[in-house]
Design an enzyme around this catalytic site. Sequence first.
Site, PDB file in Angstrom:
ATOM      1  N   VAL A  57       0.840  -1.205   0.000  1.00 32.05           N
ATOM      2  CA  VAL A  57       0.000   0.000   0.000  1.00 32.05           C
ATOM      3  C   VAL A  57       0.874   1.253   0.000  1.00 32.05           C
ATOM      4  CG1 VAL A  57      -1.747   1.301   1.302  1.00 32.05           C
ATOM      5  CG2 VAL A  57      -1.987  -1.166   1.012  1.00 32.05           C
ATOM      6  N   ALA A  60       1.818   1.749  -3.529  1.00 27.51           N
ATOM      7  CA  ALA A  60       0.674   2.252  -4.299  1.00 27.51           C
ATOM      8  C   ALA A  60       0.419   3.727  -4.004  1.00 27.51           C
ATOM      9  CB  ALA A  60      -0.576   1.421  -3.987  1.00 27.51           C
ATOM     10  N   GLU A  61       0.431   4.097  -2.727  1.00 27.70           N
ATOM     11  CA  GLU A  61       0.183   5.493  -2.373  1.00 27.70           C
ATOM     12  C   GLU A  61       1.301   6.396  -2.877  1.00 27.70           C
ATOM     13  OE1 GLU A  61      -1.343   8.375   1.190  1.00 27.70           O
ATOM     14  OE2 GLU A  61      -1.216   6.221   1.549  1.00 27.70           O
ATOM     15  N   SER A  62       2.525   5.914  -2.831  1.00 26.64           N
ATOM     16  CA  SER A  62       3.653   6.712  -3.314  1.00 26.64           C
ATOM     17  C   SER A  62       3.531   7.011  -4.799  1.00 26.64           C
ATOM     18  CB  SER A  62       4.964   5.981  -3.042  1.00 26.64           C
ATOM     19  OG  SER A  62       5.156   5.814  -1.655  1.00 26.64           O
ATOM     20  N   SER A  65       0.228   9.221  -5.505  1.00 32.20           N
ATOM     21  CA  SER A  65       0.376  10.610  -5.057  1.00 32.20           C
ATOM     22  C   SER A  65       1.370  11.366  -5.936  1.00 32.20           C
ATOM     23  CB  SER A  65       0.842  10.657  -3.596  1.00 32.20           C
ATOM     24  OG  SER A  65      -0.152  10.139  -2.759  1.00 32.20           O
TER      25      SER A  65
END
Length: 137
Positions: A57, A60-62, A65
């Site tokens: 996650v 994925a967030e990195s 964003s």
Amino acid sequence: MDFEKALLQVNQFSKNTLMETLGIKYTEIGEDYLVATMPVNSKVHQPMGLLHGGATVALAESVGSAASFLFINPKEYTVKGIEISANHLKSKKEGVVTAKATIIHKGRTTHLWQITITDEEGALISLCKITNIVLPK
């Protein structure tokens, strides 16, 4: 957009951050996507020796964003993640995973990205979505 310059920029932003700790490297960018890789080793394992869902996650967030950041004017706007979801479909013990964030919705105030995380053979490890809000500075 100068894609080479944008890749250099997002990789420089990763210095002394969680992305550097996890070994995340941004590798490819296009009109509607951003790609990053992360090594799978003991740094990102859970106690059973498998890729930790939280590390997945974080990848994925990195990438989601950073992708939003690349598609705004950073002098006028900032990006914040407001929701992320993940479905972990396959485990991984070692090697490299690749995350590709593809834009689903690029609005004035929200961006919705789908992030596919795959292994070296292209097998789907996780499917994630992130919603980012675009705010004036």
